[in-house]
Design an enzyme around this catalytic site. Sequence first.
Site, PDB file in Angstrom:
ATOM      1  N   LYS A   1      -6.396   4.754  -1.341  1.00  0.00           N
ATOM      2  CA  LYS A   1      -5.171   4.997  -1.682  1.00  0.00           C
ATOM      3  C   LYS A   1      -5.036   6.309  -2.735  1.00  0.00           C
ATOM      4  O   LYS A   1      -4.569   6.882  -3.222  1.00  0.00           O
ATOM      5  CB  LYS A   1      -4.669   3.742  -1.621  1.00  0.00           C
ATOM      6  CG  LYS A   1      -4.454   2.747  -0.044  1.00  0.00           C
ATOM      7  CD  LYS A   1      -4.079   3.700   0.690  1.00  0.00           C
ATOM      8  CE  LYS A   1      -4.770   3.996   1.718  1.00  0.00           C
ATOM      9  NZ  LYS A   1      -3.178   4.609   2.888  1.00  0.00           N
TER      10      LYS A   1
ATOM     11  N   TYR B   1      -9.728  -0.483  -0.685  1.00  0.00           N
ATOM     12  CA  TYR B   1      -8.453  -0.162  -0.227  1.00  0.00           C
ATOM     13  C   TYR B   1      -7.843   0.498  -1.101  1.00  0.00           C
ATOM     14  O   TYR B   1      -7.491   1.781  -0.968  1.00  0.00           O
ATOM     15  CB  TYR B   1      -7.300  -1.382   0.048  1.00  0.00           C
ATOM     16  CG  TYR B   1      -6.610  -1.164   0.357  1.00  0.00           C
ATOM     17  CD1 TYR B   1      -6.124  -0.635   1.139  1.00  0.00           C
ATOM     18  CD2 TYR B   1      -5.283  -1.403  -0.097  1.00  0.00           C
ATOM     19  CE1 TYR B   1      -4.437  -0.056   2.233  1.00  0.00           C
ATOM     20  CE2 TYR B   1      -3.779  -1.108   0.510  1.00  0.00           C
ATOM     21  CZ  TYR B   1      -3.485  -0.498   1.405  1.00  0.00           C
ATOM     22  OH  TYR B   1      -2.058  -0.365   1.182  1.00  0.00           O
TER      23      TYR B   1
HETATM   24  N1  NAP Z   1       2.794  -1.990   5.449  1.00  0.00           N
HETATM   25  C1  NAP Z   1       3.132  -2.565   4.579  1.00  0.00           C
HETATM   26  O1  NAP Z   1       2.887  -3.229   4.029  1.00  0.00           O
HETATM   27  C2  NAP Z   1       2.265  -1.353   2.975  1.00  0.00           C
HETATM   28  C3  NAP Z   1       2.412  -1.139   2.019  1.00  0.00           C
HETATM   29  C4  NAP Z   1       1.531  -0.029   1.368  1.00  0.00           C
HETATM   30  C5  NAP Z   1       1.480   0.597   2.196  1.00  0.00           C
HETATM   31  N2  NAP Z   1       1.268   1.219   3.577  1.00  0.00           N
HETATM   32  C6  NAP Z   1       0.405   2.609   3.764  1.00  0.00           C
HETATM   33  O2  NAP Z   1       1.348   2.382   5.016  1.00  0.00           O
HETATM   34  C7  NAP Z   1       0.744   3.294   5.821  1.00  0.00           C
HETATM   35  C8  NAP Z   1       0.663   3.063   7.375  1.00  0.00           C
HETATM   36  O3  NAP Z   1       0.686   0.744   7.026  1.00  0.00           O
HETATM   37  P1  NAP Z   1       0.549   0.030   8.563  1.00  0.00           P
HETATM   38  O4  NAP Z   1       1.324  -1.291   7.795  1.00  0.00           O
HETATM   39  O5  NAP Z   1       1.992   0.587   9.206  1.00  0.00           O
HETATM   40  O6  NAP Z   1      -0.281  -0.176   8.977  1.00  0.00           O
HETATM   41  P2  NAP Z   1      -2.138   0.752   9.208  1.00  0.00           P
HETATM   42  O7  NAP Z   1      -3.193  -0.011   9.965  1.00  0.00           O
HETATM   43  O8  NAP Z   1      -1.941   1.535   8.590  1.00  0.00           O
HETATM   44  O9  NAP Z   1      -1.334   2.230  10.546  1.00  0.00           O
HETATM   45  C9  NAP Z   1      -0.806   1.520  11.913  1.00  0.00           C
HETATM   46  C10 NAP Z   1      -1.007   2.340  12.671  1.00  0.00           C
HETATM   47  O10 NAP Z   1      -2.248   3.144  12.366  1.00  0.00           O
HETATM   48  C11 NAP Z   1      -3.245   3.360  13.665  1.00  0.00           C
HETATM   49  N3  NAP Z   1      -4.904   2.811  13.805  1.00  0.00           N
HETATM   50  C12 NAP Z   1      -5.465   1.730  12.360  1.00  0.00           C
HETATM   51  N4  NAP Z   1      -6.303   2.201  12.196  1.00  0.00           N
HETATM   52  C13 NAP Z   1      -6.891   2.927  12.838  1.00  0.00           C
HETATM   53  C14 NAP Z   1      -7.981   3.962  13.398  1.00  0.00           C
HETATM   54  N5  NAP Z   1      -9.322   3.982  12.549  1.00  0.00           N
HETATM   55  N6  NAP Z   1      -7.766   5.240  13.591  1.00  0.00           N
HETATM   56  C15 NAP Z   1      -6.948   5.648  14.643  1.00  0.00           C
HETATM   57  N7  NAP Z   1      -5.849   4.486  14.578  1.00  0.00           N
HETATM   58  C16 NAP Z   1      -5.237   3.245  13.503  1.00  0.00           C
HETATM   59  C17 NAP Z   1      -2.930   2.040  14.570  1.00  0.00           C
HETATM   60  O11 NAP Z   1      -2.996   2.240  15.550  1.00  0.00           O
HETATM   61  P3  NAP Z   1      -4.465   1.457  16.407  1.00  0.00           P
HETATM   62  O12 NAP Z   1      -4.745  -0.371  15.622  1.00  0.00           O
HETATM   63  O13 NAP Z   1      -4.318   1.154  17.745  1.00  0.00           O
HETATM   64  O14 NAP Z   1      -5.543   1.655  16.343  1.00  0.00           O
HETATM   65  C18 NAP Z   1      -1.359   1.806  13.964  1.00  0.00           C
HETATM   66  O15 NAP Z   1      -0.872   3.574  14.800  1.00  0.00           O
HETATM   67  C19 NAP Z   1      -1.106   2.785   5.597  1.00  0.00           C
HETATM   68  O16 NAP Z   1      -1.667   4.124   4.950  1.00  0.00           O
HETATM   69  C20 NAP Z   1      -1.086   2.012   4.477  1.00  0.00           C
HETATM   70  O17 NAP Z   1      -1.905   1.990   3.503  1.00  0.00           O
HETATM   71  C21 NAP Z   1       1.252   0.153   3.959  1.00  0.00           C
END
Ligand code: NAP
Length: 256
Positions: free
Chosen positions: A160, A156
């Site tokens: 990133k 991961y």
């Molecule tokens: N949340 C945190 O605490 C955090 C912290 C640091 C960085 N980030 C970064 O922020 C970004 C967003 O994070 P997030 O927490 O919102 O969760 P995420 O799982 O990265 O994003 C969720 C969205 O992406 C879609 N998705 C996930 N895998 C997919 C795939 N293989 N193909 C197509 N769509 C996909 C999900 O829908 P489906 O599941 O229906 O596909 C949903 O719409 C990421 O890049 C993550 O690394 C998040």
Amino acid sequence: MKNSDYGPWGVVAGGSDGVGAAFARAMAARGINLVLVARRVPVLKETAEAIRAEHGVEVRSLALDLSEPDALAELARATADVEVGLFVHNAGSDDSAAAFLDRERADHLRLVRRNCVGVLEAAHHFGALMVARGHGGMVFVTSGAAWAGGATRATYGATKAFGLVLAESLWAEWRGAGVDVLALVLGRTDTPSLRRLLPDQSAAPAGLADPAEVAEEALTHLGDGPTWIHGSPDPAGGSPLGALSRRDAVIAMSPR
Ligand SMILES: NC(=O)c1ccc[n+]([C@@H]2O[C@H](COP(=O)([O-])OP(=O)(O)OC[C@H]3O[C@@H](n4cnc5c(N)ncnc54)[C@H](OP(=O)(O)O)[C@@H]3O)[C@@H](O)[C@H]2O)c1
């Protein structure tokens, strides 16, 4: 941000919930039509319908697994007839934290496929069109996990870091070409994906970032790249681990 710089269409890869849906809403509020990509059709359709109703923009939903090898071809087909002025690569989280050897090799490769190969392919496709037009914007959502390695986050964190360095490099190449690129570094943010990892999913721990604020701030600062660290007292500054040796940084990033 002016719609004329970044419209008339935007793509959010991972746009159905969490940070991606917040980006979609913030873009729609600026009058940008949307192509939202995600895997789960009901969640995708619900978000698309809500945004259409709230903002009156056109919203296409594309059910697609971004870790599949033909993802870019499908995304390119679905956007061939529109001008994409803004591309947000959001999907990128990891659904578990485990030691490197405790995970299947295929699992690691899926993360690399979505977070590295997929990001690169999309950046090349949409970037070429934007540079040729002389305007556009791209946001690559990355993480504090990019700052240094750490136990249980090997793949991961490495993916990133790939997104961070790719975004910064494209910012440097395209800054004179009218295309803004932002590496958006997030800390813990209150999203469904994060909550699925918590022992008690109903109550968010204190101190999580709000996805709506994250998206709003990123779009406001899209022209202030290469890097924006959400929640930092100095968002355009360096790594918060910059004062540590690499060894101490890796130890600080590893669970105790
Ligand atoms: N949340 C945190 O605490 C955090 C912290 C640091 C960085 N980030 C970064 O922020 C970004 C967003 O994070 P997030 O927490 O919102 O969760 P995420 O799982 O990265 O994003 C969720 C969205 O992406 C879609 N998705 C996930 N895998 C997919 C795939 N293989 N193909 C197509 N769509 C996909 C999900 O829908 P489906 O599941 O229906 O596909 C949903 O719409 C990421 O890049 C993550 O690394 C998040």
